[in-house]
Design an enzyme around this catalytic site. Structure first.
Site, short mmCIF file in Angstrom:
data_model
loop_
_atom_site.label_atom_id
_atom_site.label_comp_id
_atom_site.label_asym_id
_atom_site.label_seq_id
_atom_site.Cartn_x
_atom_site.Cartn_y
_atom_site.Cartn_z
N ARG A 10 12.43 109.28 17.13
CA ARG A 10 11.76 110.50 17.23
C ARG A 10 12.13 110.86 18.79
O ARG A 10 12.37 112.11 18.89
CB ARG A 10 10.33 110.39 17.04
N CYS A 31 14.65 102.69 5.00
CA CYS A 31 13.81 101.72 5.23
C CYS A 31 13.86 100.37 4.15
O CYS A 31 12.90 99.56 4.40
CB CYS A 31 12.51 102.29 5.61
N1 SAH Z 1 9.23 110.26 8.86
C1 SAH Z 1 7.83 110.17 8.73
C2 SAH Z 1 7.73 109.08 7.66
C3 SAH Z 1 8.12 109.26 6.20
S1 SAH Z 1 7.18 108.20 5.26
C4 SAH Z 1 7.27 109.58 10.08
O1 SAH Z 1 8.17 109.70 11.01
O2 SAH Z 1 6.12 109.41 10.30
C5 SAH Z 1 7.84 108.82 3.65
C6 SAH Z 1 7.09 110.23 3.23
O3 SAH Z 1 7.83 110.69 1.90
C7 SAH Z 1 5.52 110.06 2.69
O4 SAH Z 1 5.07 110.90 3.45
C8 SAH Z 1 5.50 110.44 1.14
O5 SAH Z 1 4.38 111.34 0.90
C9 SAH Z 1 6.80 111.34 1.06
N2 SAH Z 1 7.44 111.42 -0.10
C10 SAH Z 1 7.76 110.32 -1.10
N3 SAH Z 1 8.59 110.64 -2.00
C11 SAH Z 1 8.77 111.91 -1.88
C12 SAH Z 1 9.55 112.99 -2.52
N4 SAH Z 1 10.38 112.62 -3.51
N5 SAH Z 1 9.51 114.21 -1.82
C13 SAH Z 1 8.78 114.62 -0.97
N6 SAH Z 1 8.33 113.73 -0.12
C14 SAH Z 1 8.06 112.49 -0.71
#
Ligand code: SAH
Length: 411
Positions: free
Chosen positions: A227, A355
């Site tokens: 980030r 991940c």
């Molecule tokens: N980048 C974030 C963490 C991502 S976690 C950070 O830095 O904190 C993954 C996220 O993807 C979750 O919030 C989940 O709600 C969302 N998610 C999962 N599948 C998805 C999809 N098909 N489309 C949109 N969002 C999705």
């Protein structure tokens, strides 16, 4: 050898439970890999219960390790120590926990800049099954194996004393507990009542973390350094943050002077939380847009509308739970990266992540390469990214490495 033989006799005389490995199967343990699989064991004595400490011996009677026995798991035992002189108990755990905390001083040296980090990272800190994340004055503990479960209360006492943190909240609700034959457990372990939302500071930015209801232990601490890197590249750019969760990358893009930030997630509560985090840092909501949508759909929409960005983040959830899902996951990574590449202006940056531990760095890079071929896009790798160093990886236990990322410039 004399000591080993003595130990062996001691072990069979006393109540000390033992496991003996098949000839040749001691190799991984002597190379300090902490997992002993059920198929490697030829004999078990002393009827060890879940989590009980066993002494592991090679077929020819050499002491190998002290390990936590897990009767239900394919990983039948996990090593606490390779030193025959160690006694697995309060003093041993105090020492290991103190050393883990000490190691974090290199990683998060200034609590006024970053006060949330992973303090104990399971095998990588010689404490298999124990995850402890620090969010300011609150600790969140996750116990994932029979061994960590048996000593959980002891861990909580040691942690409370070593850190002075008053609240320890338990988030032992990861799916992998099932493989150990354990039910999910959540709730206050020490102190409390836990405030639902804890405010943390990460690289100088503020975030609210829902320790009771958020993903994992509440926040994706593993992305902290990535980030910060994104912040350095965000100035003047139109940013699209896909899978934004609580807005970690969105807030950093704003801090880096992004022109506009569009955040996409399928979860409404996540988006609301992300907007709250933007406001918490005093950024205007005017240049923020929020889309509650499936990212694949959203990106297809961008491609058909011809919408373009200068920086796109792709941080999806695990696409491959295990090696069996590799092909399907590879296709998903390829598709999503291709759609993102098509939605970038020339010179635009793609921050793309995986991940899934089952997807290796090479597999991931191949999926992104296929995406570039099909987009089509010319690419330059600007940076190779991984998990933050408070999620350490030891050379003997590469399984701890799971987060892979690339910053790719698209032409
Ligand atoms: N980048 C974030 C963490 C991502 S976690 C950070 O830095 O904190 C993954 C996220 O993807 C979750 O919030 C989940 O709600 C969302 N998610 C999962 N599948 C998805 C999809 N098909 N489309 C949109 N969002 C999705």
């Amino acid at each position: 050898p004399v000591l080993c033989a003595k130990l062996f006799i001691m072990a069979s005389d006393s109540m000390q439970a033992t496991i003996v490995l098949k000839a040749g199967r001691e190799k991984s343990v002597t190379r300090r890999h902490p997992w002993i699989f059920s198929g490697a064991i030829i004999k078990t004595t002393g009827r060890p219960g879940p989590g009980e400490t066993v002494a592991a011996f090679s077929a020819d009677g050499k002491f190998l390790a002290w390990a936590a026995y897990s009767p239900e798991s394919q990983i039948r035992a996990r090593v606490w120590s390779y030193d025959p002189g160690d006694v697995i108990g309060p003093d041993f755990f105090k020492r290991e926990i103190a050393q883990s905390i000490e190691r974090r001083k290199l990683v998060a040296p200034d609590e006024s800049v970053t006060n949330a980090y992973r303090m104990i990272n399971s095998e990588s800190d010689n404490l298999p099954g124990l995850i402890v994340d620090k969010y300011g004055d609150t600790l969140v503990l996750q116990s994932l194996t029979a061994g960590s479960e048996l000593h959980k209360d002891l861990f909580a006492d040691i942690l409370a004393e070593a850190t002075g943190c008053r609240t320890i909240y338990e988030r032992s609700d990861a799916e992998t507990r099932g493989q150990e034959g354990m039910e999910p457990v959540t709730g206050i372990l020490r102190g409390g009542p836990a405030t639902e939302k804890v405010e943390i500071v990460e690289n100088g930015l503020k975030f609210l973390v829902d320790i009771a209801g958020g993903h994992k232990t509440g926040f994706y601490l593993d992305q902290r350094e990535n980030r910060r890197i994104l912040r350095e590249f965000a100035a003047g750019r139109d940013v699209l943050n896909c899978f934004c969760y609580t807005g970690g990358f969105s807030v950093n893009a704003l801090a880096g002077g992004a022109n506009r930030v569009v955040s996409v997630d399928s979860s409404e509560p996540a988006l609301e939380f992300a907007a709250e985090n933007v406001a918490l840092n005093g950024y205007e909501s005017g240049n923020c847009e929020w889309a509650r949508e499936d990212v694949f759909q959203y990106l297809r929409g961008c491609v058909s509308r011809g919408a373009k960005f200068d920086l796109i983040v792709l941080d999806p959830p695990k696409f491959a739970a295990s090696r069996e899902h590799l092909i399907k996951a590879g296709r998903a990574y390829k598709d999503i990266n291709m759609l993102a590449m098509k939605s970038l202006n020339p010179g635009g940056l793609l921050f793309t992540f995986s991940c899934s531990g089952a997807v290796g760095p090479e597999d991931f890079r191949k999926a992104v390469a296929w995406a570039a071929l099909d987009a089509p896009a010319e690419t330059r790798i600007i940076k190779i990214l991984t998990q933050a160093p408070d999620h350490p990886v030891t050379l003997n236990f590469p399984q701890a490495e799971y987060l892979k990322g690339l910053v790719v410039q698209i032409f």
